[in-house]
Design a protein around this motif. Sequence first.
Motif, PDB file in Angstrom:
ATOM      1  N   SER A 197      27.330  45.119  30.393  1.00  0.00           N
ATOM      2  CA  SER A 197      28.994  45.069  30.595  1.00  0.00           C
ATOM      3  C   SER A 197      29.497  45.273  31.857  1.00  0.00           C
ATOM      4  CB  SER A 197      29.548  45.745  29.382  1.00  0.00           C
ATOM      5  OG  SER A 197      29.460  45.149  27.933  1.00  0.00           O
ATOM      6  N   LEU A 198      29.016  46.177  32.494  1.00  0.00           N
ATOM      7  CA  LEU A 198      29.583  46.656  33.738  1.00  0.00           C
ATOM      8  C   LEU A 198      29.341  45.434  34.840  1.00  0.00           C
ATOM      9  CD1 LEU A 198      28.667  50.277  34.162  1.00  0.00           C
ATOM     10  CD2 LEU A 198      30.787  49.451  33.668  1.00  0.00           C
ATOM     11  N   LEU A 199      27.870  44.939  34.707  1.00  0.00           N
ATOM     12  CA  LEU A 199      27.661  43.737  35.559  1.00  0.00           C
ATOM     13  C   LEU A 199      28.595  42.664  35.280  1.00  0.00           C
ATOM     14  CD1 LEU A 199      23.741  44.021  35.655  1.00  0.00           C
ATOM     15  CD2 LEU A 199      25.511  44.452  37.704  1.00  0.00           C
ATOM     16  N   HIS A 200      28.850  42.207  34.138  1.00  0.00           N
ATOM     17  CA  HIS A 200      29.604  41.467  33.761  1.00  0.00           C
ATOM     18  C   HIS A 200      31.120  41.613  34.064  1.00  0.00           C
ATOM     19  CE1 HIS A 200      26.530  39.406  30.433  1.00  0.00           C
ATOM     20  NE2 HIS A 200      26.098  39.499  31.900  1.00  0.00           N
TER      21      HIS A 200
ATOM     22  N   TYR B 123      33.285  38.689  36.771  1.00  0.00           N
ATOM     23  CA  TYR B 123      34.317  38.227  36.824  1.00  0.00           C
ATOM     24  C   TYR B 123      35.068  38.090  38.239  1.00  0.00           C
ATOM     25  CZ  TYR B 123      39.517  37.803  36.166  1.00  0.00           C
ATOM     26  OH  TYR B 123      40.800  37.304  36.120  1.00  0.00           O
ATOM     27  N   TYR B 124      35.266  38.855  38.984  1.00  0.00           N
ATOM     28  CA  TYR B 124      35.590  39.007  40.242  1.00  0.00           C
ATOM     29  C   TYR B 124      34.791  37.984  41.347  1.00  0.00           C
ATOM     30  CZ  TYR B 124      38.158  42.932  38.149  1.00  0.00           C
ATOM     31  OH  TYR B 124      39.139  43.439  37.612  1.00  0.00           O
TER      32      TYR B 124
ATOM     33  N   LEU C  27      35.679  30.936  21.521  1.00  0.00           N
ATOM     34  CA  LEU C  27      36.122  32.038  22.161  1.00  0.00           C
ATOM     35  C   LEU C  27      34.944  32.543  23.007  1.00  0.00           C
ATOM     36  CD1 LEU C  27      38.399  33.873  22.888  1.00  0.00           C
ATOM     37  CD2 LEU C  27      37.727  35.301  20.737  1.00  0.00           C
ATOM     38  N   LEU C  28      33.874  32.780  22.338  1.00  0.00           N
ATOM     39  CA  LEU C  28      32.906  33.366  23.151  1.00  0.00           C
ATOM     40  C   LEU C  28      32.579  32.115  24.333  1.00  0.00           C
ATOM     41  CD1 LEU C  28      30.403  34.794  23.943  1.00  0.00           C
ATOM     42  CD2 LEU C  28      28.981  33.558  21.949  1.00  0.00           C
ATOM     43  N   HIS C  29      32.445  31.065  24.097  1.00  0.00           N
ATOM     44  CA  HIS C  29      32.378  29.989  25.362  1.00  0.00           C
ATOM     45  C   HIS C  29      33.322  30.423  26.480  1.00  0.00           C
ATOM     46  CE1 HIS C  29      31.973  25.992  27.247  1.00  0.00           C
ATOM     47  NE2 HIS C  29      30.677  26.486  27.370  1.00  0.00           N
TER      48      HIS C  29
ATOM     49  N   ARG D  32      32.980  31.867  30.272  1.00  0.00           N
ATOM     50  CA  ARG D  32      33.391  31.153  31.491  1.00  0.00           C
ATOM     51  C   ARG D  32      34.264  31.934  32.345  1.00  0.00           C
ATOM     52  NH1 ARG D  32      35.090  26.089  29.215  1.00  0.00           N
ATOM     53  NH2 ARG D  32      37.054  26.917  29.206  1.00  0.00           N
ATOM     54  N   ILE D  33      35.243  32.563  31.538  1.00  0.00           N
ATOM     55  CA  ILE D  33      36.205  33.415  32.457  1.00  0.00           C
ATOM     56  C   ILE D  33      35.136  34.466  33.182  1.00  0.00           C
ATOM     57  CG2 ILE D  33      37.980  35.220  32.101  1.00  0.00           C
ATOM     58  CD1 ILE D  33      38.827  33.803  29.537  1.00  0.00           C
ATOM     59  N   LEU D  34      34.341  34.913  32.449  1.00  0.00           N
ATOM     60  CA  LEU D  34      33.507  36.095  33.319  1.00  0.00           C
ATOM     61  C   LEU D  34      32.483  35.634  34.385  1.00  0.00           C
ATOM     62  CD1 LEU D  34      32.652  38.485  30.255  1.00  0.00           C
ATOM     63  CD2 LEU D  34      34.311  39.229  32.204  1.00  0.00           C
TER      64      LEU D  34
END
Lengths: 210, 210
Positions: free
Chosen positions: A192-195, A199-200, B66-68, B72-74
């Motif tokens: 989760s930290l990597l994910h 994002y950025y 929502l998962l998809h 994508r956002i991440l």
Amino acid sequence: MPPDVVVRRLPLYARTLAYLQQEGVKSVSSQELGARINVTAAQIRKDLSYFGQLGKQGIGYKVDELLHHINRILGLSQDWNVVLVGVGHLGQAIARYSGFSEKGIHIVGLFDTDPKKIGNELVGLTIQHVNQISTVVREHNVRMAIVAVAAEQAQDVVNMLVKAGVEAILNYAPVIVQVPDGVWVRHIDPVSLLHSMTYYLARESPFEKA
Amino acid sequence: MPPDVVVRRLPLYARTLAYLQQEGVKSVSSQELGARINVTAAQIRKDLSYFGQLGKQGIGYKVDELLHHINRILGLSQDWNVVLVGVGHLGQAIARYSGFSEKGIHIVGLFDTDPKKIGNELVGLTIQHVNQISTVVREHNVRMAIVAVAAEQAQDVVNMLVKAGVEAILNYAPVIVQVPDGVWVRHIDPVSLLHSMTYYLARESPFEKA
DNA sequence: TAGATTGTTAATCGATTAACAATC
DNA sequence: TAGATTGTTAATCGATTAACAATC
């Protein structure tokens, strides 16, 4: 009384003070301490003020004294016994990591369900079946546990630990586990930290700062 | 635009949705999703609203969709290459952990400074000297790194990574490392997490809930 | 004494929660 | 249509920062 955010920062302060001590530094200001850990001076003073008047105006904080003080606040005047559930790659690395016992956390029991692992020795401990948890918890006055099993088993393992009387759990499995009131859980979640960083990165051209 | 706290929660939402998907759940309300991860329904809706109107009134959220969307956002429509520096017990466990590549994080380089380790194979990769970092980063388009070296070396390693162009670092070493603007760091700190729980245990009689 | 730095109060900022109109 | 649940605004809560008197 102090908010949990503050309690979570205390170990960081303690560790930084220990490093300063090793470096032979006798005294620090909130300014200097903060600079090392990216925390404002005001925040450090505010945080510490929950626990008393630990510094001196015009002087700062005596490293030895403050470290000792924070350690006492954190309950680290005593050592703590923990059990480790799950002895896969990660669990083995945890068991072998010397950083826990150096900081007063002693692993006194290793548990798994894999018959191939049960009975094996690791860092001087015999891997036992999880149904032995209660016994070890009782015998060694264990109040904390580390969980390093797969996501699917994590909740069951946590239930067993809670039933055995464990009050604080460090969970490495990628699921949020549910515990009753009065039991503490913290999660370690590298994916989760990597994910949260992708994002950025995804939003910023890889060429932007060429 | 969305606060970092929100971004940090997104991976958790994504993972939970992936579990729901596996369980065959087609649709969730913010209520149900929140219950699984101890987050209020309001918070989930607020968080998601930063990224658009992802649900439907009266219905909830379609799990797949929502998962998809969150993936994508991440930035998880693509996979990410990372390098791992430090191949001690912990580094080896990290290298062997399948949870990263299952989630789109591929370790493409292993580095250490120990001459006994350099040249060895691990999970199909040859351990290289840290002075090869730049080359591998360039060759494999690496933008993220995992640091699993001792505290003393962590800052130096981070400096090398930054110099090589790495923009996001997951640091397992027990020190806060400094990075220039535009570089992201997240810390994994099990000892501090445990110590923040001993705080509470020390304050509460071990016999209190007998 | 003058300079430095704390401890603490008040001001600000930001995040969470409540509430409800919109709408499926 | 009635019931459910979102998206969003406003209210609340809590944490961080600023500022400064106290004092070493």
